[in-house]
Scaffold this motif. Sequence first.
Motif: not given
Lengths: 380, 380
Positions: B212-230
């Motif tokens: 779960x912690x790694x999922x949260x890291x991935x959310x903040x570190x990658x998902x938001x700028x690489x998928x959500x923002x675009x």
Amino acid sequence: MPFRIQIRFRDEASEVSTSSDIDRITRELQGRIADYQDHFSRVFAQYFEDLQRNFDGPAESRFTARSLELLGHLSLRGGKRQRVAFLYEAARLVTAEPVPGLDEAALSIELLQTHLLVHDDIIDDAPTRRGGPSTYYAYREEFPQHPQTALGLALLAGDLAAFLSLQVLLDSGLPVALRHALVDVQTRAAAATFVGQMFDLERDFPQIPSEELLNSVSDYKASRSSALAPIQLGLLVAGEDPVEHAETLRRYALMFGISGQMCDDYLSLFGDERVTGKPNTADVRDGRRTYAIRAVLATATETERVRIESILGRPDCTAADIDCLRDIAQHHRVDRELRSKMHRYAELACREAAGWRDCWHDDAVTFFERVPVWGVERTL
Amino acid sequence: MPFRIQIRFRDEASEVSTSSDIDRITRELQGRIADYQDHFSRVFAQYFEDLQRNFDGPAESRFTARSLELLGHLSLRGGKRQRVAFLYEAARLVTAEPVPGLDEAALSIELLQTHLLVHDDIIDDAPTRRGGPSTYYAYREEFPQHPQTALGLALLAGDLAAFLSLQVLLDSGLPVALRHALVDVQTRAAAATFVGQMFDLERDFPQIPSEELLNSVSDYKASRSSALAPIQLGLLVAGEDPVEHAETLRRYALMFGISGQMCDDYLSLFGDERVTGKPNTADVRDGRRTYAIRAVLATATETERVRIESILGRPDCTAADIDCLRDIAQHHRVDRELRSKMHRYAELACREAAGWRDCWHDDAVTFFERVPVWGVERTL
């Protein structure tokens, strides 16, 4: 002190004629700046309190919370808050009424400053800042076995501060066109500052940089974010378009910035370490070709120049080396010349501001008129 | 490859039933992404050409020009441009017509990415990036006697890229409310990423981080700028308010991001170095508790765990050490379990996108539906 101010204001004898007038003006200026400092300290402290509560970060991350804490510590340790005073006074150029958005603009300015300081202390490998540990060294203290982690966390904390500086404007609830204009000012100011910092590093490579080059460094590195942007933001918030006054604002900021930079550079070499809080050896040890060191190099004889170049950039540079450099400087009257120059630039800024009387409120114009010379005088 | 895709799509047998269908979809997907890459390469190259000409910097500063050059080199060396494809396809969710502002949004996304990479390579002390020198090491090469100058210039170049990323939106000439919304998305995405990177550093300190912690890291570190923002930017430019679809977009980005991160982490440990271009020792040597390494630690016996912990973080970790780690992993079927998990997350993203058919264009919905599984498959 009043006597010297009187000399500086000698061209405006009709306005400022007695030493008691000067005392009054100085007290007024100090009082106003102190009021802004007090007010803003409360605003800034509240901001960091709210930030810890509302920040969009993972609740389980201690590193995130710690970075906000360290940004808060550095930010709230203050500094002169000259930029904040410029901002509030710029709004008063237009109106004496309170205007919404000034506090958010002030937060943006000081958060961007925090960003610059955090990164600057990584660039300079500086252990202290504003009478406490630099953010970089605070992390190094916390991770003695992991210097790379400390570097990474400091760098990221600095990055975060830069974007918080914009977020506070975006979240301000001001009309969208105004928010956009404020973000635009801050974005340009930030970009200019990074360029200025690169230029500053470049300055230390050629033999003797020209004074014009140092003026340009000062323009990019300091004038735009420390003087121009706060004035632009203040005007914008108060409903005035700074673009219509672009030229005079640029000139004012440039002259004020050069004068201030000369003053800092002068004090670093000739000032009292107990007052500046910075060892006189620092600039010389780092090989920094500041206004002061450049001036000595430019007037020194060939023999003296070789001697100075042999000291510059030496990590083991001593107080005796500095004494030698100072002797050469004083022999060529470099210290006097520099004091005179920084006053001339301060006076040019004063005169630029005097021209604002036609369109802006007298009271705030006087502030911008007085502050450059006062800034030089109070520190010398 | 087609076979495995068929397995992945087994719940959608009615839509995708034959291996030739799969081949066609894969070709279509690749064709569309390649078109975006081609188009954007030209836009990005033109941007840097214009930037060198029009940049507001001191003409006499070689360091400034050089920083723009190095940012250009790193930026134009590319990468997959997955973010750019997401942006253009997100606009196509709303309209098949060309919309002004997409290229500027793409530039903003990739300039922010450049910023992240430049700083990331300082944090990781990484010599290479995208098949060339990292910006940090390019500077170290240029200033072999001045490592601190190299560090400073790289840090400042990264800072500059961050603000250029916003400037390109501010200068886009789009309606002011839209510009403001775009800047807001990018500012939040950037802040989230810094937090994610701090959290990523934190991850490597506790014994075994939870998934779960790694999922949260991935959310903040990658998902938001690489998928959500675009996706948010693409929708905004096309005239749609992403806030109305906040929940489903967040879930899609999160699942896609987790799947992608698991895939990267898997390949780092189990993949072919000749394909990944990254030594298998890298994560282990740096003591990175990735999804792959976490999974091995979590399933290992006590003896095995002691052995793994003795390897983790050792600068002299060898190929034999990695083989040992892999043996333990394979013995506990960690590699299979991980492959299965990344597929499950990719499928969750697919299903989330399938729900977009009700309100958005079929063609682009299919893109977002296919790309997560395709992203996993093509690299395994």
